[in-house]
Design an enzyme around this catalytic site. Sequence first.
Site, PDB file in Angstrom:
ATOM      1  N   THR A   1       0.951  -1.144  -0.095  1.00  0.00           N
ATOM      2  CA  THR A   1      -0.129  -0.005   0.059  1.00  0.00           C
ATOM      3  C   THR A   1       0.832   0.990   0.036  1.00  0.00           C
ATOM      4  OG1 THR A   1      -0.292  -0.094   2.506  1.00  0.00           O
ATOM      5  CG2 THR A   1      -1.762  -1.150   1.330  1.00  0.00           C
ATOM      6  N   ASP A   2       0.152   2.205  -0.364  1.00  0.00           N
ATOM      7  CA  ASP A   2       0.821   3.734  -0.370  1.00  0.00           C
ATOM      8  C   ASP A   2       0.351   4.241   1.306  1.00  0.00           C
ATOM      9  OD1 ASP A   2      -1.710   4.589  -0.502  1.00  0.00           O
ATOM     10  OD2 ASP A   2      -1.461   5.042  -2.436  1.00  0.00           O
ATOM     11  N   ALA A   3       0.768   5.416   1.424  1.00  0.00           N
ATOM     12  CA  ALA A   3       0.608   6.105   2.753  1.00  0.00           C
ATOM     13  C   ALA A   3      -1.054   6.178   3.118  1.00  0.00           C
ATOM     14  CB  ALA A   3       1.398   7.584   2.595  1.00  0.00           C
ATOM     15  N   SER A   4      -1.782   6.169   2.164  1.00  0.00           N
ATOM     16  CA  SER A   4      -3.157   6.168   2.606  1.00  0.00           C
ATOM     17  C   SER A   4      -3.826   4.694   2.825  1.00  0.00           C
ATOM     18  CB  SER A   4      -4.106   7.003   1.572  1.00  0.00           C
ATOM     19  OG  SER A   4      -4.027   6.265   0.242  1.00  0.00           O
TER      20      SER A   4
END
Length: 147
Positions: free
Chosen positions: A15-18
């Site tokens: 995943t990314d930061a969100s």
Amino acid sequence: MSRFVLPLRVYYEDTDASGVVYHANYLRFFERARTEWLRALGLGQERLMRDLGIAFTVANLEIDFRAPARLDDALEIRTEVQQIRRASIIFEQSLFRTGEPTLLARARVRIGCVGSADFRPAPLPEPLEQAIARWRDAAEIQPNGIG
């Protein structure tokens, strides 16, 4: 049309930061499903290179993102063979949350068969064509598991 289904879990590293799956990781998920499809046919990538002298390379890829996959989602990748040519296979791959009808992403992937020594186009070997024919007759196969 025969279908191969691979279950998958989204981990933090995907995943990314969100907390949403980073777009490039969908490509890894689809690649993993095609690799496990070959393994379920009894022809893993390493065996194809060692015994049959071939490898696969992505020749064309189209991907359509519809909805985000998120951290800890249980997913399933559905892989279907759309067309077999002399030296390539076209796959349609779809990604869903397990048990849900909403399409998250769809990819159309053309892989080319190449000689593993010289990476020049090579015809699909007969053992692979036979394994695909058996799979199509079976309608659906499941992953063999890890190992």
